[in-house]
Design a protein around this motif. Structure first.
Motif, PDB file in Angstrom:
ATOM      1  N   GLN A 182      14.690   3.360 -14.424  1.00 42.28           N
ATOM      2  CA  GLN A 182      14.180   2.355 -13.489  1.00 42.28           C
ATOM      3  C   GLN A 182      13.540   3.061 -12.304  1.00 42.28           C
ATOM      4  O   GLN A 182      14.089   4.026 -11.762  1.00 42.28           O
ATOM      5  N   GLN A 183      12.359   2.552 -11.910  1.00 41.70           N
ATOM      6  CA  GLN A 183      11.630   3.176 -10.818  1.00 41.70           C
ATOM      7  C   GLN A 183      11.728   2.318  -9.556  1.00 41.70           C
ATOM      8  O   GLN A 183      11.783   1.078  -9.622  1.00 41.70           O
ATOM      9  N   PHE A 184      11.752   2.978  -8.417  1.00 41.90           N
ATOM     10  CA  PHE A 184      11.790   2.271  -7.143  1.00 41.90           C
ATOM     11  C   PHE A 184      11.150   3.158  -6.085  1.00 41.90           C
ATOM     12  O   PHE A 184      11.115   4.385  -6.208  1.00 41.90           O
ATOM     13  N   LYS A 185      10.642   2.526  -5.030  1.00 41.48           N
ATOM     14  CA  LYS A 185       9.904   3.250  -3.996  1.00 41.48           C
ATOM     15  C   LYS A 185      10.813   3.641  -2.839  1.00 41.48           C
ATOM     16  O   LYS A 185      11.837   3.026  -2.578  1.00 41.48           O
ATOM     17  N   GLY A 186      10.380   4.683  -2.159  1.00 40.63           N
ATOM     18  CA  GLY A 186      11.081   5.144  -0.961  1.00 40.63           C
ATOM     19  C   GLY A 186      10.100   5.783   0.000  1.00 40.63           C
ATOM     20  O   GLY A 186       8.936   6.034  -0.344  1.00 40.63           O
ATOM     21  N   ILE A 187      10.566   6.023   1.220  1.00 48.27           N
ATOM     22  CA  ILE A 187       9.735   6.652   2.253  1.00 48.27           C
ATOM     23  C   ILE A 187      10.534   7.799   2.846  1.00 48.27           C
ATOM     24  O   ILE A 187      11.698   7.627   3.240  1.00 48.27           O
TER      25      ILE A 187
END
Length: 834
Positions: A182-187
């Motif tokens: 599963q992919q998810f965004k971050g900063i």
């Protein structure tokens, strides 16, 4: 007819009094009542529902602010409670201001007054006992009417967060992939060559040691970075800050890419001045180290380091400073060897090891004295349990208290990890900074490696000395030999000494040598226990009627045996102070005798014969064994120090509190009080009322920087009353026996008792050399932060070392250990309920 009999019925009928079908409703609800009763009830309803023509003005009658309230041409002055009653009455009586509403407003006022009076009386009764609710967290006022809070910031002992790489504050989008694809965004919040901190806007179930794959999608838009390349990272920490989730990542060790390393090296070096290097870890390290350097020379606790051999504790080292070495004064033999380690025989060692295994910490209370006979010193020691089991409690104490060497020690023991002995500075190794501390040598590592346990030894003699009164039973005196130590010292404890920024006007050296004291017709043999060019400390076996300011004459008989030509007879000294027992004299050279032969001789001794003073080895370097032992102690000291700052207006305030992983009952209380959290400690029991202005401030302002700490005793009672948790405190002189007994008796039925020793001392100068590397590194990236931090360290004016001595006091006042253990169980129960 009292309305209380018909409250429910009247409340049902009030809303329909002005309705056209009131009579029918009234008949239906009162059909079971007789005629006279129904008549009285109806008359009462008519009275309550009658329109009221009075104007209500509550100003000067209630404490709350009143507001103008207009109704049908009349302006009332009502507080918020009265307005609510007024409007509810208008709703009930179809817009009519009735006699019922008027009476409710006045009755509410009376109830409020009564409640306020009761509250004031209750608060006054608590205040008369120096008590208040635990929930009383609003700041109190000091004499200048300035608010003063119980809450103080914390720092954590022994934490110097080290980073091998520089981290740059930089935000860029990244894409993460978990083990389930599963992919998810971050900063990113900050980045280094092999690690980073990432903010996730949507919280996810991520745990430490979990492996994620990361793609630099943001960097790929501006630099030649492949957006499809997935780099494995390991989660090393997860935090929640201001509703956002942060994860700390380190690149997986199996992944190698010289090209990627070179890119990040160039990227960070090129942009770090623009985006700033993250120096939070360095800032925390300076805070922690800076406060430790103020505290360590001031502690009265003596750290003792143990290895283990054949299930026996071996006291290998003690870590001494000017303020704690007095603990060893009575544990030097006639050859000036430290014999303190002989306390821990096989039986006591096993007792300590069993406590450590079951509870994680251990404690012994040691009662000791020594006898000098035929040129030899014979030491005696016993624990509280040993004396109470043997039936020799009264005789041992009564006999021992006659000796100048009489001492009671509280020994708190915990495990220690020798791996923590070396702590690198919080500056990456490749950065050039002044005063880089070198790792310990192979010899030092070998010396530290066997150490498994650490004890904090507190001298509690002054607190417990008068709590029990016994008489010597002569028939029992021969039985005291069971507590005598063997004359030889099979296990020699070595001393490691910490040197700090100069706190004394001149150096003192600990050395035992016989002398003779002459004051008028009074002549006694005595022992010199420490010396300096300008002064001596002398201990006698019997008390003398000698007071501060007297001139006495000292003959250094011990030195005359070696230095036969020296003129060391009847040297004039002025008495600077004496102890309460009248057996220990602190002396300064009488400068009217110029030159002073005693000062000249000691100056010669220090310059030419340093081997005579071999126990007082100077260590001007922070490297080596003393530094390693310091780090082991600082990881978890048993005391809780409180630091006082002084503002430019010379106002005193509590600034910080030192906490550690060594949790005493005292620290448990402070951590559980309302308002305490990771970065804040509630000092309510310590700071209650005007303790800062009345107890601490006058003493600190009258002290010199080189003065020995002044000891105070704080007694605490924790209990419940009227459904509230109450804390009651009392400051005591160390010899206030009746006050201590009375306070303990008050606590015994159902309250929690705690006793806290408070050693108050002026702070010295900040040891900038010890934190110079971190300050220089901070100055490069955030000069203002480094300057502010250094300025804050210079504002530290005093230190209060607080130590839980509850067990020591209870052991001398309660009949058996079961009663002492009951208090500990009561504290745990009280904290659980809180």
């Amino acid at each position: 007819m009292p309305n209380s009999y018909f409250d429910q019925l009247i409340d049902q009928l009030k809303p329909v009094v002005y309705d056209s079908d009131f009579d029918a409703i009234f008949q239906a609800l009162t059909k079971d009542l007789d005629g006279p009763t129904r008549f009285k009830l109806k008359m009462e309803l008519n009275r309550l529902a009658a329109p009221c023509r009075r104007t209500v003005d509550l100003r000067n009658q209630v404490d709350d602010k009143c507001f103008p309230y207009e109704h049908q041409g009349r302006r009332h002055q009502l507080d918020s409670v009265a307005i609510e009653i007024f409007e509810k009455g208008l709703e009930t009586y179809k817009g009519v201001f009735t006699q019922d509403t008027f009476e409710q407003i006045l009755d509410a006022d009376n109830q409020l007054r009564r409640a306020q009076e009761e509250e004031r009386a209750y608060a006054q009764s608590l205040a008369s006992q120096n008590a208040e609710p635990v929930s009383g967290q609003s700041p109190f006022r000091n004499e200048s009417n300035e608010p003063y809070s119980y809450l103080a910031e914390t720092f954590h002992f022994g934490r110097y967060p080290y980073r091998s790489e520089e981290r740059m504050n930089f935000t860029i989008d990244v894409l993460l992939t978990d083990a389930g694809k599963q992919q998810f965004k971050g900063i990113t919040a900050d980045i280094s060559i092999t690690g980073m901190r990432i903010r996730l806007d949507e919280p996810r179930d991520i745990k430490a040691q979990e492996q994620l794959e990361l793609s630099f999608v943001g960097l790929a838009k501006e630099f030649t970075v492949d957006p499809e390349m997935r780099i494995p990272y390991v989660v090393v920490g997860v935090q929640q800050v201001d509703g956002k989730q942060y994860i700390n990542l380190n690149r997986a060790s199996e992944f190698r890419s010289d090209e990627l390393d070179r890119f990040f090296q160039r990227f960070i070096n090129g942009y770090k001045k623009r985006y700033r290097v993250n120096i939070d870890n360095t800032y925390d390290s300076v805070i922690n180290k800076g406060h430790e350097q103020f505290f360590l020379p001031r502690t009265r606790q003596l750290p003792v380091y143990f290895s283990e051999a054949n299930k026996r504790l071996i006291a290998d080292y003690v870590l001494t400073t000017d303020n704690n070495r007095f603990v060893l004064d009575t544990w030097l033999n006639e050859l000036n060897q430290i014999s303190f380690g002989s306390i821990f025989n096989v039986r006591r060692s096993q007792q300590i090891l069993e406590q450590l295994e079951s509870a994680g910490t251990a404690q012994l209370i040691i009662l000791s004295f020594s006898i000098t006979a035929r040129g030899k010193i014979y030491h005696y020691s016993a624990t509280v349990d040993e004396l109470k089991r043997s039936g020799l409690w009264d005789t041992y104490i009564a006999f021992g208290r006659q000796k100048a060497s009489w001492r009671v020690f509280q020994v708190d023991v915990r495990s220690c990890n020798s791996e923590l002995a070396w702590q690198p500075q919080a500056v990456p190794e490749h950065i050039k900074v002044p005063f880089r501390i070198n790792p310990p040598s192979v010899e030092v590592k070998q010396a530290v490696k066997p150490l498994k346990y650490l004890a904090a030894v507190s001298d509690v003699t002054a607190y417990v000395n008068d709590l029990t009164v016994g008489e010597v039973t002569k028939s029992q005196l021969p039985s005291l030999k069971a507590f005598a130590h063997p004359p030889a010292v099979p296990l020699r404890t070595k001393e490691a000494r910490l040197e700090f920024v100069n706190l004394r006007k001149e150096r003192r050296f600990n050395y035992r040598s016989r002398c003779r004291v002459k004051a008028g017709k009074f002549v006694r043999d005595a022992m010199i226990i420490d010396l300096s060019i300008s002064g001596l400390q002398v201990q006698m076996d019997t008390p003398a009627s000698i007071s501060a300011g007297d001139t006495i004459y000292i003959s250094m008989t011990g030195f005359l045996k070696t230095y036969k030509k020296a003129k060391l007879s009847e040297l004039p000294y002025l008495v600077a102070s004496t102890d309460r027992a009248g057996t220990t004299l602190r002396l300064k050279a009488d400068t009217t005798a110029d030159p002073h032969r005693g000062s000249d001789f000691i100056r010669f001794l220090i310059r030419e014969q340093r081997d005579v003073l071999k126990l007082q080895v100077e260590n001007t370097s922070v490297n080596g064994l003393p530094l390693c032992l310091r780090n082991l102690y600082c990881y978890a000291p048993a005391a809780v120090p409180v630091f006082f700052n002084r503002s430019k207006q010379k106002a005193l305030s509590t600034r910080r509190v030192g906490v550690s992983s060594w949790t005493s009952g005292w620290l448990s209380i402070l951590k559980r009080l309302p308002g305490s959290r990771d970065t804040i400690i509630n000092l309510q029991p310590l700071l209650r009322g005007h303790s800062v202005t009345e107890v601490f401030e006058p003493k600190l302002k009258s002290m010199e920087r080189d003065a020995f700490p002044e000891s105070l005793l704080l007694l605490i009672r924790l209990y419940r009353q009227n459904g509230e948790y109450i804390v009651q405190t009392q400051w005591c002189e160390t010899h206030a026996t009746d006050d201590i007994h009375g306070f303990i008796d008050q606590c015994l039925p159902n309250s929690v008792f705690r006793a806290i020793a408070v050693n108050l001392s002026r702070a010295g100068k900040p040891d900038i050399q010890f934190i110079q590397a971190e300050l220089a590194y901070m100055s490069y990236y955030a000069a203002y932060k480094a300057e502010d931090l250094e300025e804050e360290l210079w504002k530290i004016f005093g230190v209060a070392e607080t130590i839980d001595v509850t067990s020591s006091l209870l052991s001398f006042t309660l009949p058996d250990s079961a009663s002492v253990n009951e208090q500990e169980e009561r504290l745990v129960s009280w904290l659980d309920k809180l």
